[in-house]
Design an enzyme around this catalytic site. Structure first.
Site, PDB file in Angstrom:
ATOM      1  N   ALA A   1       0.914  -1.695  -0.250  1.00 49.58           N
ATOM      2  CA  ALA A   1       0.112  -0.022  -0.273  1.00 49.58           C
ATOM      3  C   ALA A   1       0.600   1.342  -0.216  1.00 49.58           C
ATOM      4  O   ALA A   1       1.732   0.992   0.595  1.00 49.58           O
ATOM      5  CB  ALA A   1      -0.852   0.154   1.361  1.00 49.58           C
TER       6      ALA A   1
ATOM      7  N   TYR B   1       0.836   2.482   8.388  1.00 47.88           N
ATOM      8  CA  TYR B   1       0.733   2.887   6.758  1.00 47.88           C
ATOM      9  C   TYR B   1       1.639   1.456   5.875  1.00 47.88           C
ATOM     10  O   TYR B   1       2.350   0.841   6.773  1.00 47.88           O
ATOM     11  CB  TYR B   1       0.656   4.161   5.579  1.00 47.88           C
ATOM     12  CG  TYR B   1       1.954   4.449   6.117  1.00 47.88           C
ATOM     13  CD1 TYR B   1       3.908   3.661   5.538  1.00 47.88           C
ATOM     14  CD2 TYR B   1       2.928   5.712   7.147  1.00 47.88           C
ATOM     15  CE1 TYR B   1       5.125   4.393   6.050  1.00 47.88           C
ATOM     16  CE2 TYR B   1       3.535   5.851   6.441  1.00 47.88           C
ATOM     17  CZ  TYR B   1       5.208   5.892   6.583  1.00 47.88           C
ATOM     18  OH  TYR B   1       6.239   6.108   7.093  1.00 47.88           O
ATOM     19  N   CYS B   2       1.075   0.588   4.805  1.00 46.59           N
ATOM     20  CA  CYS B   2       1.242  -0.152   4.055  1.00 46.59           C
ATOM     21  C   CYS B   2       2.001  -1.442   5.421  1.00 46.59           C
ATOM     22  O   CYS B   2       2.823  -1.971   5.661  1.00 46.59           O
ATOM     23  CB  CYS B   2       2.753   0.535   3.732  1.00 46.59           C
ATOM     24  SG  CYS B   2       3.165  -1.157   2.009  1.00 46.59           S
ATOM     25  N   PRO B   3       0.533  -1.834   6.406  1.00 48.01           N
ATOM     26  CA  PRO B   3       1.376  -2.715   7.344  1.00 48.01           C
ATOM     27  C   PRO B   3       1.414  -4.121   6.799  1.00 48.01           C
ATOM     28  O   PRO B   3       1.151  -4.532   6.022  1.00 48.01           O
ATOM     29  CB  PRO B   3      -0.078  -3.108   7.712  1.00 48.01           C
ATOM     30  CG  PRO B   3      -1.233  -2.307   7.177  1.00 48.01           C
ATOM     31  CD  PRO B   3      -0.682  -1.649   5.737  1.00 48.01           C
TER      32      PRO B   3
ATOM     33  N   LYS C   1       5.891   1.862  14.164  1.00 47.77           N
ATOM     34  CA  LYS C   1       6.645   0.984  13.066  1.00 47.77           C
ATOM     35  C   LYS C   1       7.245   2.118  12.759  1.00 47.77           C
ATOM     36  O   LYS C   1       7.995   3.697  12.213  1.00 47.77           O
ATOM     37  CB  LYS C   1       5.055   1.100  11.757  1.00 47.77           C
ATOM     38  CG  LYS C   1       5.787   0.377  11.279  1.00 47.77           C
ATOM     39  CD  LYS C   1       4.567  -0.012   9.666  1.00 47.77           C
ATOM     40  CE  LYS C   1       5.509  -0.717   8.667  1.00 47.77           C
ATOM     41  NZ  LYS C   1       3.909  -0.715   7.992  1.00 47.77           N
TER      42      LYS C   1
END
Length: 302
Positions: free
Chosen positions: A110, A169-171, A182
């Site tokens: 993502a 974001y972008c997990p 993160k």
């Protein structure tokens, strides 16, 4: 070629003797501000096209297994699912109007913001016989990143955990975090005869501001439509290494990563030395890289 995949479940950063680096690797660097980075002219897809081309050459035995360190001055790289949100084009135009470049990368995952404080790290390796162990490769890169931070900030490195950070974001299952925030995500992409394991590492600047940037993108791209699948970003879940007690400069982290590879007994051969030794040359301005970038633009353009 397959899409980027992420493993189901994290095994942390335990040492894995089977996850060894090759004895000799090429080092390609395109960090922001360098002459080699400027060859790309700001095109966000050039680094991805470079790695696709290099990966093919590694798989064909034309190039050594490689380490690629790169950054981009200002942009947001979107995943394919992001580009299919109903107002994604409008949201991308809003970012471009603010001087933030956008591009749809040819892989899963993502939206990820890229800037001079984010160091992208890729291990580009030939496929060996037998089944690829994704967990092993993810652990290898995660361990290298922790070791890199440890050269300058050992106490922070000791606190690094692997596991999905909800709200980031972008997990993914191999998110790296300190204190629940993160700073890194890891993924993998495969070709027929080689593959690369890639990480973005947020080193300097504000993690929260980057999280807010991505949250606003999704807010505009979705505009409240129901039933859509995209990350529900909470900016407070993102941190930069510098905010979390680790190195706060890209150059410091990159130096730590080179030292971490060296400490594992791997010789890093700089791109210029490799060209002199073997004749192999590949840069952002290489015609094959530019052709690959054009292909990606045509295939994934809005």
């Amino acid at each position: 070629m397959s899409e980027i995949s992420q493993p189901n479940g994290s095994d942390g950063l335990h040492s894995d003797p089977s996850a060894a680096l090759p004895g000799r690797m090429a080092l390609f660097e395109h960090l922001s501000g360098s002459a080699s980075e400027r060859e790309g002219g700001g095109d966000m897809l050039i680094p991805f096209a470079f790695e696709e081309t290099l990966c093919r050459d590694v798989g064909a035995g034309l190039a050594l297994p490689s380490l690629h360190l790169w950054s981009h001055p200002s942009g947001v790289a979107l995943g394919l699912r992001d580009s299919r949100l109903p107002f994604a084009g409008q949201a991308m135009q809003s970012l471009e109007a603010r001087g933030i470049r956008t591009a749809v990368r040819h892989s899963g995952g993502a939206a990820v913001p890229l800037d001079q404080g984010v160091v992208n790290v890729s291990l580009i390796l030939p496929k060996s016989r037998g089944t690829l162990d994704f967990h092993r490769d993810f652990r290898l890169l995660a361990s290298l990143i922790a070791e890199a931070a440890g050269f300058s900030h050992p106490s922070a490195a000791a606190q690094i955990m692997a596991g999905e950070v909800k709200g980031s974001y972008c997990p993914g299952d191999y998110d790296l975090s300190i204190g629940g925030r993160k700073f890194c995500g890891i993924a993998q992409r495969r070709q027929s005869h080689a593959y690369f394991v890639h990480a973005f590492v947020v080193v300097g600047g504000s993690g929260r501001e980057r999280g807010e940037l991505v949250r606003r993108f999704y807010e505009e791209a979705a505009q409240g439509a129901e039933g859509l699948d995209y990350p529900k970003v909470r900016p407070e879940t993102i941190g930069a290494l510098g905010e979390l007690g680790g190195p706060d400069a890209a150059a410091v982290f990159a130096d730590g990563l080179r030292r971490a590879v060296d400490a594992r007994g791997t010789e890093l051969v700089k791109a210029a030395d490799l060209a002199e030794e073997t004749g192999y040359r590949l840069g952002y301005g290489d015609p094959r890289v530019l052709e690959a970038a054009n292909m990606l633009h045509e295939r994934y353009a809005q």
